[in-house]
Design an enzyme around this catalytic site. Structure first.
Site, PDB file in Angstrom:
ATOM      1  N   ALA A   1      -0.008  -5.383   9.523  1.00 18.38           N
ATOM      2  CA  ALA A   1      -0.140  -5.927   8.167  1.00 18.38           C
ATOM      3  C   ALA A   1      -1.525  -5.663   7.596  1.00 18.38           C
ATOM      4  O   ALA A   1      -2.027  -6.416   6.784  1.00 18.38           O
ATOM      5  CB  ALA A   1       0.132  -7.430   8.197  1.00 18.38           C
TER       6      ALA A   1
ATOM      7  N   ARG B   1       0.310   0.737  -3.396  1.00 17.24           N
ATOM      8  CA  ARG B   1       1.387   0.974  -4.351  1.00 17.24           C
ATOM      9  C   ARG B   1       1.906  -0.315  -5.006  1.00 17.24           C
ATOM     10  O   ARG B   1       2.646  -0.275  -5.963  1.00 17.24           O
ATOM     11  CB  ARG B   1       2.528   1.737  -3.648  1.00 17.24           C
TER      12      ARG B   1
ATOM     13  N   ASP C   1       5.990  -5.106   6.236  1.00 12.48           N
ATOM     14  CA  ASP C   1       6.604  -4.886   4.921  1.00 12.48           C
ATOM     15  C   ASP C   1       8.099  -4.586   5.028  1.00 12.48           C
ATOM     16  O   ASP C   1       8.680  -3.970   4.154  1.00 12.48           O
ATOM     17  CB  ASP C   1       5.854  -3.798   4.135  1.00 12.48           C
TER      18      ASP C   1
ATOM     19  N   GLU D   1       7.287  12.614   9.089  1.00 11.02           N
ATOM     20  CA  GLU D   1       6.980  11.891   7.852  1.00 11.02           C
ATOM     21  C   GLU D   1       7.348  12.755   6.641  1.00 11.02           C
ATOM     22  O   GLU D   1       7.263  13.977   6.696  1.00 11.02           O
ATOM     23  CB  GLU D   1       5.495  11.520   7.814  1.00 11.02           C
TER      24      GLU D   1
ATOM     25  N   ASN E   1       2.386 -45.484 -21.795  1.00  9.61           N
ATOM     26  CA  ASN E   1       1.769 -45.858 -20.509  1.00  9.61           C
ATOM     27  C   ASN E   1       0.310 -45.440 -20.398  1.00  9.61           C
ATOM     28  O   ASN E   1      -0.378 -45.856 -19.500  1.00  9.61           O
ATOM     29  CB  ASN E   1       2.563 -45.256 -19.344  1.00  9.61           C
TER      30      ASN E   1
HETATM   31  C1  UD1 Z   1       6.005   3.901   7.718  1.00 14.38           C
HETATM   32  C2  UD1 Z   1       6.381   4.948   8.788  1.00 14.38           C
HETATM   33  C3  UD1 Z   1       7.648   5.678   8.351  1.00 14.38           C
HETATM   34  C4  UD1 Z   1       8.762   4.685   8.147  1.00 14.38           C
HETATM   35  C5  UD1 Z   1       8.339   3.592   7.154  1.00 14.38           C
HETATM   36  C6  UD1 Z   1       9.395   2.517   7.145  1.00 14.38           C
HETATM   37  C7  UD1 Z   1       4.303   5.688   9.825  1.00 14.38           C
HETATM   38  C8  UD1 Z   1       3.287   6.767   9.893  1.00 14.38           C
HETATM   39  N1  UD1 Z   1       5.292   5.865   8.968  1.00 14.38           N
HETATM   40  O1  UD1 Z   1       5.679   4.591   6.513  1.00 14.38           O
HETATM   41  O2  UD1 Z   1       8.049   6.608   9.341  1.00 14.38           O
HETATM   42  O3  UD1 Z   1       9.910   5.337   7.711  1.00 14.38           O
HETATM   43  O4  UD1 Z   1       7.086   3.002   7.527  1.00 14.38           O
HETATM   44  O5  UD1 Z   1       8.993   1.431   6.416  1.00 14.38           O
HETATM   45  O6  UD1 Z   1       4.205   4.732  10.568  1.00 14.38           O
HETATM   46  N2  UD1 Z   1      -0.658  -0.516   8.411  1.00 14.38           N
HETATM   47  C9  UD1 Z   1      -1.709  -1.041   9.118  1.00 14.38           C
HETATM   48  N3  UD1 Z   1      -2.830  -0.285   9.321  1.00 14.38           N
HETATM   49  C10 UD1 Z   1      -2.927   0.981   8.861  1.00 14.38           C
HETATM   50  C11 UD1 Z   1      -1.848   1.520   8.144  1.00 14.38           C
HETATM   51  C12 UD1 Z   1      -0.720   0.750   7.937  1.00 14.38           C
HETATM   52  O7  UD1 Z   1      -1.656  -2.187   9.552  1.00 14.38           O
HETATM   53  O8  UD1 Z   1      -3.981   1.605   9.105  1.00 14.38           O
HETATM   54  C13 UD1 Z   1       0.538  -1.353   8.193  1.00 14.38           C
HETATM   55  C14 UD1 Z   1       0.818  -1.609   6.732  1.00 14.38           C
HETATM   56  O9  UD1 Z   1       0.199  -2.799   6.310  1.00 14.38           O
HETATM   57  C15 UD1 Z   1       2.336  -1.711   6.663  1.00 14.38           C
HETATM   58  C16 UD1 Z   1       2.790  -0.878   7.854  1.00 14.38           C
HETATM   59  O10 UD1 Z   1       1.669  -0.683   8.679  1.00 14.38           O
HETATM   60  O11 UD1 Z   1       2.781  -3.032   6.841  1.00 14.38           O
HETATM   61  C17 UD1 Z   1       3.382   0.467   7.423  1.00 14.38           C
HETATM   62  O12 UD1 Z   1       2.433   1.181   6.658  1.00 14.38           O
HETATM   63  P1  UD1 Z   1       2.865   1.939   5.337  1.00 14.38           P
HETATM   64  O13 UD1 Z   1       1.667   2.590   4.768  1.00 14.38           O
HETATM   65  O14 UD1 Z   1       3.648   1.038   4.476  1.00 14.38           O
HETATM   66  O15 UD1 Z   1       3.796   3.067   5.964  1.00 14.38           O
HETATM   67  P2  UD1 Z   1       4.991   3.841   5.242  1.00 14.38           P
HETATM   68  O16 UD1 Z   1       4.421   4.900   4.391  1.00 14.38           O
HETATM   69  O17 UD1 Z   1       5.917   2.893   4.634  1.00 14.38           O
HETATM   70 CA    CA Z   2       5.900   0.722   4.199  1.00 12.40          CA
END
Ligand code: UD1
Ligand code: CA
Length: 469
Positions: free
Chosen positions: A22, A28, A115, A167, A398
């Protein structure tokens, strides 16, 4: 968790720990609020994920925080252990922050993204069960969907086994056509995980360490990776934008509403019925369209609520009718009818058989059994005895400009239309007031009071004055 071995009744206690990522910025979302604290049906995204994970883990979860760390930590409180990821170098780097806390302390680690708030406990259970039977070090959750929503694509070998996650931004056009997507929930054998995370290399394009690369790493070492293919795409909605948030909210709302309907609650139009997590509703209650039930709410049986009604932190008994009204912090006993256009505020307590009609407001007051208050009245800081009738336009005055004063009205009192009750004031049982009475002195039992035309009695000091031009 206990497992029975194939040889007999040997019980082993497995430790299962969740790590929630998290720390990301949630760019975004375009928000000051950390992404994982955005609410869905009344609870932050993070709450939903923690709740689902509770059903499968045995240990305190670990939340990896980064952006908005203080706010997230504050929300988490002692429901999880928080570790800081600073700077944020990708999902694998985020997961590694839990190493110090968890190394040699747990058997399985479930890593998921904070998320993904719609994933159910049962889905995590399936993932764990799959991994328990897997000789290899990890299992992951996938989903088949036409809309890829930017998710990583699952590459499979000719023999059908999982090969890698690609990805979207690096995927070839051909790979982009793949319908099987990476949901973002993984279950690992803990003993393998930490070392593997250290071996993940920095992604040359983005300069981040991707957790998704761990699949290829296992495959290269000939270790089997299992996938649980999920069939409910709605459960796998990940939230990157506020559009996704609204889609997730709609999906969760339907889930909540279905549960109530299956428990015996009728809804004329569930799509316009907004019920938050944790609201309790008894059977044969009907919720009409455009009704919002927020916060801590308990509603009994056979009530009709709505349409166009907002209720917050309120308890409602049985057989009540609430029509086009706003209720907040109120208690209604049985057979109470309210509205249209009534407003109940904090501390309003309407006992059985109270009738509160249109355009009334009640705050910090108790209306005892059978009180009738049909039209245009304000009752504040008052107690009103059983069977008393409050005439149209009655006001408890009141507030004297400094403090709130109480009004006590006895049983079987008849308040004439447009009566001003200047508090503090007591009207004993059986008292009556004539229409338009301005009552400034206590009224004894069974006594009729009338009149009091307005007249100048003294000069007053203005609190605010028109500014000189
Ligand atoms: C990620 C996955 C993707 C998957 C998708 C599903 C990776 C590289 N990609 O992409 O394959 O299909 O989720 O939802 O994992 N976060 C951290 N520290 C960081 C980066 C991210 O804690 O340095 C956390 C974010 O807060 C988030 C989660 O990891 O809760 C996922 O990161 P996000 O950037 O949303 O990845 P997606 O692009 O959605
Ligand atoms: Ca995500």
């Amino acid at each position: 968790m206990f497992i029975i071995s194939a040889h007999g009744a040997v019980e082993v206690t497995l430790k299962i720990t969740a790590v929630l990522l998290a720390a990301g910025q949630g760019t975004r979302m375009k928000s000051e609020l950390p992404k994982v604290l955005h609410p869905l049906c009344g609870k932050p995204m993070l709450w939903h994920v923690l709740e689902a994970l509770k059903t499968v883990t045995t240990e305190q979860p670990v939340v990896v925080v980064g952006h908005g760390a203080e706010q997230v930590r504050k929300y988490v409180g002692n429901s999880a252990e928080c570790v800081l990821q600073e700077p944020q170098l990708g999902t694998a780097h985020a997961a590694l922050q839990a190493e110090l806390l968890l190394k040699d302390k747990t058997d399985y680690v479930i890593i998921t993204y904070a998320d993904m708030p719609l994933l159910r406990g049962e889905t995590f259970k399936q993932l764990l069960e799959t991994q328990r039977l897997n000789a290899g070090p990890l299992s992951l959750l996938t989903v088949i969907a036409d809309d890829p929503r930017g998710f990583g694509r699952i590459m499979r070998k000719a023999d059908g086994t999982v090969e890698a996650i690609v990805e979207e931004y690096v995927a070839t056009l051909e790979q982009r056509e793949i319908k099987e997507l990476n949901v973002g929930a993984y279950c690992f054998k803990a003993e393998w995980l930490w070392d593997a995370l250290h071996r993940i290399e920095k992604n040359p394009k983005k300069g981040e360490y991707y957790l998704t690369d761990i699949v290829e790493l296992a495959v290269r070492e000939n270790l089997p990776v299992q996938a649980v293919v999920h069939d409910d795409f709605m459960e796998t909605i990940g939230i990157n934008t506020r559009v996704h948030l609204s889609e997730a909210e709609a999906a969760l709302r339907m889930r909540i509403n279905h549960e109530h309907m299956l428990n015996g609650v009728s809804m004329m139009n569930p799509a316009s019925t907004y019920i938050e997590i944790g609201v309790k509703i008894g059977k044969d209650t009907t919720i009409l369209p455009n009704t919002y039930l927020h916060g801590n709410i308990v509603i009994g049986e056979r009530n009709t609520i709505g349409p166009n009604t907002i209720i917050r932190n309120t308890t409602i008994g049985n057989d009540c009718k609430i029509l086009v009204s706003v209720l907040e912090g109120a208690v209604l006993e049985d057979d109470v009818d309210v509205g249209p256009f009534a407003r109940l505020r904090k501390g309003a307590h309407l006992k059985s058989h109270v009738h509160m009609g249109n355009f009334g407001e009640v705050k910090d007051s108790t209306l005892h059994e059978g009180v009738k208050m049909g039209h245009f009245s304000y009752i504040g800081n008052a107690t009103i005895g059983a069977r008393t009738n409050i005439g149209a336009g009655t006001i408890t005055a009141n507030y004297d400009g400094e403090k709130k004063n109480p009004t006590e009205i006895g049983e079987d009192v008849f308040i004439g239309s447009d009566t001003m009750l200047i508090a503090p004031l007591k009207l004993a049982d059986g008292a009556r007031t004539g229409a338009g009475a301005v009552v400034t002195k206590n009224v004894p039992e069974d006594t009729l009071v009338v009149g009091m035309p307005a007249r100048a009695i003294r000069k007053v000091e203005r609190k605010t004055k028109k500014q000189d031009p």
